[in-house]
Design a protein around this motif. Structure first.
Motif, mmCIF file in Angstrom:
data_model
loop_
_atom_site.group_PDB
_atom_site.id
_atom_site.type_symbol
_atom_site.label_atom_id
_atom_site.label_comp_id
_atom_site.label_asym_id
_atom_site.label_seq_id
_atom_site.Cartn_x
_atom_site.Cartn_y
_atom_site.Cartn_z
ATOM 1 N N PRO A 1 0.846 -1.151 0.178
ATOM 2 C CA PRO A 1 0.016 0.013 0.029
ATOM 3 C C PRO A 1 0.563 1.348 -0.022
ATOM 4 O O PRO A 1 0.402 2.290 -0.355
ATOM 5 N N ASN A 2 2.031 1.239 0.423
ATOM 6 C CA ASN A 2 2.948 2.288 0.568
ATOM 7 C C ASN A 2 3.780 2.787 -0.706
ATOM 8 O O ASN A 2 4.688 3.239 -0.574
ATOM 9 N N ILE A 3 3.726 1.823 -1.959
ATOM 10 C CA ILE A 3 4.306 2.186 -3.031
ATOM 11 C C ILE A 3 3.633 2.700 -3.849
ATOM 12 O O ILE A 3 2.317 2.304 -4.293
ATOM 13 N N SER A 4 3.961 3.848 -4.640
ATOM 14 C CA SER A 4 3.052 4.829 -5.168
ATOM 15 C C SER A 4 2.918 4.355 -6.969
ATOM 16 O O SER A 4 1.830 4.613 -7.369
ATOM 17 N N SER A 5 4.036 3.547 -7.169
ATOM 18 C CA SER A 5 3.915 3.120 -8.665
ATOM 19 C C SER A 5 4.779 1.923 -8.821
ATOM 20 O O SER A 5 5.838 1.770 -8.084
ATOM 21 N N VAL A 6 4.707 1.101 -9.644
ATOM 22 C CA VAL A 6 5.022 -0.127 -10.128
ATOM 23 C C VAL A 6 5.638 -0.262 -11.681
ATOM 24 O O VAL A 6 4.552 -0.138 -12.353
ATOM 25 N N SER A 7 6.609 -0.248 -12.058
ATOM 26 C CA SER A 7 7.085 -0.495 -13.464
ATOM 27 C C SER A 7 7.592 -2.205 -13.661
ATOM 28 O O SER A 7 8.524 -2.414 -12.892
ATOM 29 N N VAL A 8 6.738 -2.732 -14.435
ATOM 30 C CA VAL A 8 7.310 -4.268 -14.761
ATOM 31 C C VAL A 8 7.894 -4.303 -16.120
ATOM 32 O O VAL A 8 7.271 -3.689 -17.121
ATOM 33 N N LEU A 9 9.142 -4.816 -16.207
ATOM 34 C CA LEU A 9 10.042 -4.791 -17.338
ATOM 35 C C LEU A 9 10.193 -6.197 -17.812
ATOM 36 O O LEU A 9 10.595 -7.188 -17.057
ATOM 37 N N LEU A 10 9.450 -6.604 -18.881
ATOM 38 C CA LEU A 10 9.295 -7.940 -19.623
ATOM 39 C C LEU A 10 10.087 -7.711 -20.999
ATOM 40 O O LEU A 10 10.224 -6.917 -21.462
ATOM 41 N N PRO A 11 10.702 -9.218 -21.180
ATOM 42 C CA PRO A 11 11.224 -9.054 -22.500
ATOM 43 C C PRO A 11 10.382 -8.591 -23.616
ATOM 44 O O PRO A 11 8.997 -9.095 -23.275
ATOM 45 N N LEU A 12 10.651 -8.326 -24.828
ATOM 46 C CA LEU A 12 9.610 -7.977 -25.988
ATOM 47 C C LEU A 12 8.959 -9.321 -26.318
ATOM 48 O O LEU A 12 8.055 -9.269 -26.705
ATOM 49 N N ASN A 13 9.588 -10.310 -26.322
ATOM 50 C CA ASN A 13 9.072 -11.453 -26.708
ATOM 51 C C ASN A 13 8.246 -12.264 -25.486
ATOM 52 O O ASN A 13 8.419 -13.456 -25.454
ATOM 53 N N SER A 14 7.503 -11.457 -24.849
ATOM 54 C CA SER A 14 6.673 -12.174 -24.065
ATOM 55 C C SER A 14 5.398 -12.140 -24.351
ATOM 56 O O SER A 14 4.888 -11.408 -24.947
ATOM 57 N N LYS A 15 4.491 -12.908 -23.669
ATOM 58 C CA LYS A 15 2.806 -12.730 -23.819
ATOM 59 C C LYS A 15 2.316 -12.640 -22.498
ATOM 60 O O LYS A 15 2.633 -13.633 -21.510
ATOM 61 N N ILE A 16 1.716 -11.614 -22.267
ATOM 62 C CA ILE A 16 0.867 -11.742 -20.880
ATOM 63 C C ILE A 16 -0.479 -12.398 -21.145
ATOM 64 O O ILE A 16 -1.290 -12.216 -21.985
ATOM 65 N N THR A 17 -0.889 -13.118 -20.093
ATOM 66 C CA THR A 17 -1.936 -13.974 -19.853
ATOM 67 C C THR A 17 -2.996 -13.231 -19.052
ATOM 68 O O THR A 17 -4.027 -13.861 -19.053
ATOM 69 N N TYR A 18 -2.344 -12.495 -18.004
ATOM 70 C CA TYR A 18 -3.461 -11.811 -16.940
ATOM 71 C C TYR A 18 -2.541 -10.618 -16.371
ATOM 72 O O TYR A 18 -1.410 -10.713 -16.335
ATOM 73 N N MET A 19 -3.186 -9.560 -16.372
ATOM 74 C CA MET A 19 -2.696 -8.328 -15.670
ATOM 75 C C MET A 19 -3.675 -7.453 -15.061
ATOM 76 O O MET A 19 -4.792 -7.195 -15.490
ATOM 77 N N SER A 20 -3.517 -7.074 -14.011
ATOM 78 C CA SER A 20 -4.256 -6.282 -13.183
ATOM 79 C C SER A 20 -3.363 -5.316 -12.279
ATOM 80 O O SER A 20 -2.455 -5.676 -11.548
ATOM 81 N N PRO A 21 -3.999 -3.905 -12.044
ATOM 82 C CA PRO A 21 -4.980 -3.317 -12.767
ATOM 83 C C PRO A 21 -4.752 -2.737 -14.294
ATOM 84 O O PRO A 21 -3.649 -3.316 -14.890
#
Length: 240
Positions: A87-107
């Motif tokens: 709760p006390n983290i204001s923002s999150v950056s997720v770094l994935l390889p370009l050749n990735s496929k997301i199956t679920y993401m929230s929010p």
């Protein structure tokens, strides 16, 4: 000094820590997590995170505090699941390889940008879940060719939908599944359609069930169905 001026000063001073006590996180797909502090702040660290920064940090139980550094690095084991609930983290950056496929993401992310060999997906707040897997690279199917410089949540989500249309890898053969995967599949076949029921029937911890079910969904063996705000799981396509 009038009471109104005093009241305004008190309100400004009360809001000031909120404005400057910003803690952001960068979570790499290889399990490296870096917290950036605008101002020193106690942070509750999950039990599966390992502190990598050895100097300039105070530890107290599961809490850490930066004393002469603005960055703290952690390592966490991750197999296609990136999850933060702080709760006390204001923002999150997720770094994935370009050749990735997301199956679920929230929010829904607030931005999605290509940065070198990575895609940077940024979320507002510290409650983030991303499920993904890395696949063979095909530059002609890279949606970031068309979405560089994305800044709005709506456009980012459209890019995410485009990303999901990339070809899926072949389903992992059953002989590559381990005993826990098979227990979960047996539980779902027996009628357990949510995480609690699957956990009870398979005798596995709920956290393990969560990760394994998401893996089976990614592999195409289990289908996740959402109805009226509830999620249930069924065997997909008569998988054996």
């Amino acid at each position: 000094m009038s009471q109104r001026v005093i009241f305004l000063l008190v309100m400004v001073l009360a809001l000031l820590p909120v404005a400057i006590s910003q803690v952001s996180a960068t979570f790499y797909y290889n399990g490296t997590v870096i917290l950036y502090f605008n101002k020193p702040e106690w942070i509750l660290i999950p039990s599966n995170w390992t502190l990598a920064t050895s100097q300039g940090v105070v530890e107290k139980g599961q809490y850490v505090y930066p004393i002469n550094t603005s960055e703290i690095e952690f390592h966490v084991k991750t197999k296609g699941v990136i999850q933060i609930s702080q709760p006390n983290i204001s923002s999150v950056s997720v770094l994935l390889p370009l050749n990735s496929k997301i199956t679920y993401m929230s929010p829904t992310p607030i931005s999605l940008n290509e940065e070198g060999q990575y895609v940077n997906i940024t979320f507002s707040g510290g409650n983030v879940t991303v499920l993904y897997y890395v696949m063979d690279q095909n530059p002609f199917l890279n949606p970031y060719i068309y979405t560089t410089g994305v800044s709005s949540g709506v456009t980012a989500y459209l890019a995410y939908l485009l990303w999901r249309r990339r070809p899926s890898p072949q389903i992992t053969p059953p002989n590559e599944l381990d005993d826990r995967d098979m227990k979960i599949l047996d539980a779902i076949r027996a009628g357990a359609d949510n995480l609690n029921k699957i956990s009870e029937l398979s005798l596995l911890p709920r956290t393990t069930v969560y990760r394994r079910v998401k893996k089976l969904v990614t592999l195409g063996l289990v289908e996740e169905i959402r109805e009226r705000g509830k999620v249930k799981y069924v065997i997909k396509g008569g998988a054996k």
